[in-house]
Write a protein that holds these residues in place. Structure first.
Motif, PDB file in Angstrom:
ATOM      1  N   MET A   1     -21.710  -1.399  -1.942  1.00  0.00           N
ATOM      2  CA  MET A   1     -20.399  -2.031  -1.874  1.00  0.00           C
ATOM      3  C   MET A   1     -19.283  -0.997  -1.881  1.00  0.00           C
ATOM      4  O   MET A   1     -18.168  -1.284  -1.502  1.00  0.00           O
ATOM      5  CB  MET A   1     -20.245  -3.014  -3.040  1.00  0.00           C
ATOM      6  N   GLY A   2     -19.537   0.194  -2.312  1.00  0.00           N
ATOM      7  CA  GLY A   2     -18.479   1.189  -2.406  1.00  0.00           C
ATOM      8  C   GLY A   2     -17.848   1.166  -3.785  1.00  0.00           C
ATOM      9  O   GLY A   2     -18.107   0.282  -4.587  1.00  0.00           O
ATOM     10  N   GLN A   3     -17.035   2.151  -4.066  1.00  0.00           N
ATOM     11  CA  GLN A   3     -16.356   2.265  -5.353  1.00  0.00           C
ATOM     12  C   GLN A   3     -15.140   1.345  -5.373  1.00  0.00           C
ATOM     13  O   GLN A   3     -14.206   1.530  -4.606  1.00  0.00           O
ATOM     14  CB  GLN A   3     -15.932   3.721  -5.588  1.00  0.00           C
ATOM     15  N   ILE A   4     -15.137   0.337  -6.268  1.00  0.00           N
ATOM     16  CA  ILE A   4     -14.051  -0.643  -6.368  1.00  0.00           C
ATOM     17  C   ILE A   4     -13.208  -0.341  -7.606  1.00  0.00           C
ATOM     18  O   ILE A   4     -13.748  -0.116  -8.688  1.00  0.00           O
ATOM     19  CB  ILE A   4     -14.605  -2.087  -6.475  1.00  0.00           C
ATOM     20  N   GLU A   5     -11.900  -0.349  -7.430  1.00  0.00           N
ATOM     21  CA  GLU A   5     -10.970  -0.188  -8.542  1.00  0.00           C
ATOM     22  C   GLU A   5      -9.880  -1.248  -8.406  1.00  0.00           C
ATOM     23  O   GLU A   5      -9.294  -1.408  -7.336  1.00  0.00           O
ATOM     24  CB  GLU A   5     -10.327   1.198  -8.505  1.00  0.00           C
ATOM     25  N   ILE A   6      -9.631  -1.984  -9.483  1.00  0.00           N
ATOM     26  CA  ILE A   6      -8.530  -2.943  -9.505  1.00  0.00           C
ATOM     27  C   ILE A   6      -7.513  -2.411 -10.494  1.00  0.00           C
ATOM     28  O   ILE A   6      -7.838  -2.156 -11.654  1.00  0.00           O
ATOM     29  CB  ILE A   6      -8.986  -4.351  -9.928  1.00  0.00           C
ATOM     30  N   ARG A   7      -6.284  -2.230 -10.018  1.00  0.00           N
ATOM     31  CA  ARG A   7      -5.240  -1.715 -10.896  1.00  0.00           C
ATOM     32  C   ARG A   7      -3.897  -2.291 -10.497  1.00  0.00           C
ATOM     33  O   ARG A   7      -3.717  -2.764  -9.367  1.00  0.00           O
ATOM     34  CB  ARG A   7      -5.200  -0.196 -10.883  1.00  0.00           C
ATOM     35  N   GLU A   8      -2.971  -2.224 -11.440  1.00  0.00           N
ATOM     36  CA  GLU A   8      -1.633  -2.725 -11.166  1.00  0.00           C
ATOM     37  C   GLU A   8      -0.971  -1.864 -10.101  1.00  0.00           C
ATOM     38  O   GLU A   8      -1.066  -0.636 -10.131  1.00  0.00           O
ATOM     39  CB  GLU A   8      -0.803  -2.733 -12.452  1.00  0.00           C
ATOM     40  N   MET A   9      -0.309  -2.524  -9.164  1.00  0.00           N
ATOM     41  CA  MET A   9       0.391  -1.813  -8.097  1.00  0.00           C
ATOM     42  C   MET A   9       1.616  -1.118  -8.677  1.00  0.00           C
ATOM     43  O   MET A   9       2.348  -1.701  -9.483  1.00  0.00           O
ATOM     44  CB  MET A   9       0.829  -2.788  -6.992  1.00  0.00           C
ATOM     45  N   MET A  10       1.824   0.103  -8.264  1.00  0.00           N
ATOM     46  CA  MET A  10       2.941   0.915  -8.728  1.00  0.00           C
ATOM     47  C   MET A  10       3.887   1.165  -7.549  1.00  0.00           C
ATOM     48  O   MET A  10       3.489   1.017  -6.392  1.00  0.00           O
ATOM     49  CB  MET A  10       2.422   2.238  -9.291  1.00  0.00           C
ATOM     50  N   PRO A  11       5.122   1.571  -7.814  1.00  0.00           N
ATOM     51  CA  PRO A  11       6.060   1.825  -6.712  1.00  0.00           C
ATOM     52  C   PRO A  11       5.516   2.776  -5.648  1.00  0.00           C
ATOM     53  O   PRO A  11       5.764   2.585  -4.454  1.00  0.00           O
ATOM     54  CB  PRO A  11       7.279   2.412  -7.424  1.00  0.00           C
ATOM     55  N   GLU A  12       4.725   3.747  -6.063  1.00  0.00           N
ATOM     56  CA  GLU A  12       4.185   4.695  -5.085  1.00  0.00           C
ATOM     57  C   GLU A  12       3.111   4.081  -4.182  1.00  0.00           C
ATOM     58  O   GLU A  12       2.676   4.704  -3.205  1.00  0.00           O
ATOM     59  CB  GLU A  12       3.649   5.953  -5.774  1.00  0.00           C
ATOM     60  N   ASP A  13       2.694   2.833  -4.465  1.00  0.00           N
ATOM     61  CA  ASP A  13       1.721   2.121  -3.630  1.00  0.00           C
ATOM     62  C   ASP A  13       2.389   1.288  -2.536  1.00  0.00           C
ATOM     63  O   ASP A  13       1.696   0.599  -1.776  1.00  0.00           O
ATOM     64  CB  ASP A  13       0.864   1.195  -4.495  1.00  0.00           C
ATOM     65  N   ALA A  14       3.711   1.342  -2.437  1.00  0.00           N
ATOM     66  CA  ALA A  14       4.446   0.467  -1.518  1.00  0.00           C
ATOM     67  C   ALA A  14       3.980   0.610  -0.071  1.00  0.00           C
ATOM     68  O   ALA A  14       3.771  -0.397   0.623  1.00  0.00           O
ATOM     69  CB  ALA A  14       5.949   0.728  -1.621  1.00  0.00           C
ATOM     70  N   GLU A  15       3.815   1.817   0.397  1.00  0.00           N
ATOM     71  CA  GLU A  15       3.423   2.020   1.798  1.00  0.00           C
ATOM     72  C   GLU A  15       2.035   1.439   2.071  1.00  0.00           C
ATOM     73  O   GLU A  15       1.812   0.766   3.085  1.00  0.00           O
ATOM     74  CB  GLU A  15       3.470   3.508   2.145  1.00  0.00           C
ATOM     75  N   ALA A  16       1.093   1.673   1.153  1.00  0.00           N
ATOM     76  CA  ALA A  16      -0.261   1.122   1.308  1.00  0.00           C
ATOM     77  C   ALA A  16      -0.234  -0.405   1.272  1.00  0.00           C
ATOM     78  O   ALA A  16      -0.956  -1.065   2.027  1.00  0.00           O
ATOM     79  CB  ALA A  16      -1.182   1.667   0.219  1.00  0.00           C
ATOM     80  N   LEU A  17       0.611  -0.967   0.412  1.00  0.00           N
ATOM     81  CA  LEU A  17       0.700  -2.424   0.318  1.00  0.00           C
ATOM     82  C   LEU A  17       1.262  -3.017   1.609  1.00  0.00           C
ATOM     83  O   LEU A  17       0.721  -4.000   2.129  1.00  0.00           O
ATOM     84  CB  LEU A  17       1.562  -2.834  -0.878  1.00  0.00           C
ATOM     85  N   ILE A  18       2.302  -2.428   2.140  1.00  0.00           N
ATOM     86  CA  ILE A  18       2.877  -2.925   3.397  1.00  0.00           C
ATOM     87  C   ILE A  18       1.833  -2.879   4.510  1.00  0.00           C
ATOM     88  O   ILE A  18       1.679  -3.829   5.278  1.00  0.00           O
ATOM     89  CB  ILE A  18       4.156  -2.140   3.764  1.00  0.00           C
ATOM     90  N   ALA A  19       1.068  -1.794   4.597  1.00  0.00           N
ATOM     91  CA  ALA A  19       0.020  -1.682   5.619  1.00  0.00           C
ATOM     92  C   ALA A  19      -1.067  -2.728   5.415  1.00  0.00           C
ATOM     93  O   ALA A  19      -1.537  -3.350   6.376  1.00  0.00           O
ATOM     94  CB  ALA A  19      -0.576  -0.278   5.598  1.00  0.00           C
ATOM     95  N   CYS A  20      -1.458  -2.961   4.158  1.00  0.00           N
ATOM     96  CA  CYS A  20      -2.485  -3.965   3.865  1.00  0.00           C
ATOM     97  C   CYS A  20      -1.999  -5.370   4.226  1.00  0.00           C
ATOM     98  O   CYS A  20      -2.756  -6.173   4.786  1.00  0.00           O
ATOM     99  CB  CYS A  20      -2.869  -3.883   2.387  1.00  0.00           C
ATOM    100  N   LEU A  21      -0.739  -5.668   3.921  1.00  0.00           N
ATOM    101  CA  LEU A  21      -0.187  -6.987   4.252  1.00  0.00           C
ATOM    102  C   LEU A  21      -0.132  -7.197   5.765  1.00  0.00           C
ATOM    103  O   LEU A  21      -0.428  -8.294   6.252  1.00  0.00           O
ATOM    104  CB  LEU A  21       1.195  -7.150   3.632  1.00  0.00           C
TER     105      LEU A  21
END
Length: 168
Positions: A1-21
């Motif tokens: 399955m690969g290495q899974i990590e669930i964590r709270e989104m931080m401001p520095e994750d904004a670019e990754a979040l926009i791409a995922c959306l």
């Protein structure tokens, strides 16, 4: 399955979040947006994530697989006489559907809700999205109503189910 990590989104994750959306929006008609994603800049998303992180009854989690954001989910607490209620949203990239990612994310969101004193979690889901409805039911969400013609995609109207989880 690969290495899974669930964590709270931080401001520095904004670019990754926009791409995922943008990715999830382009893969399904289950979300309020399509491949264009949400109409926000990276800086606006950073500010949004900063506010979410600082709020007591709001949270936005990301699910990372081998360093790539593959899912996200949020709870947004309501104000005043509704302060015991939060709205929930989540999305998983299509390649990861039916692999337990949504369930892991739901468990994390429900755990946060309990710790934050949230008593009711509410969501809306397409009435024809049997997979998502089954997942929510598995975690105890109940049907409370239907929103007719909640989406209009082209000339097609789509009904939505309103569901809630009572944590009292």
């Amino acid at each position: 399955m690969g290495q899974i990590e669930i964590r709270e989104m931080m401001p520095e994750d904004a670019e990754a979040l926009i791409a995922c959306l943008k990715r999830t929006g382009g893969e399904t008609d289950n979300l309020t947006f399509g491949a264009e994603g949400l109409p926000v800049t990276i800086e606006q998303e950073r500010e949004h994530l900063k506010r979410m992180y600082a709020a007591k009854k709001d949270v936005h989690y990301g699910v990372w697989k081998d360093g790539e954001l593959i899912a996200n989910g949020s709870l947004n607490g309501l104000p005043r006489r509704m302060s015991h209620v939060a709205n929930m949203a989540l999305a998983v990239v299509k390649a990861e559907w039916n692999k337990g990612i949504g369930g892991m994310l739901l468990e994390k969101l429900i755990g946060f809700a309990r710790q934050a004193g949230i008593e009711l979690i509410k969501l809306e889901v397409r009435s024809d999205n049997a997979g998502a409805i089954h997942l929510y039911e598995k975690y105890g969400f109940q049907h409370v109503g239907r929103l007719p013609a909640y989406f209009k995609i082209g000339n097609e109207y789509v009904d939505f189910e309103v569901m809630y989880l009572d944590l009292r």
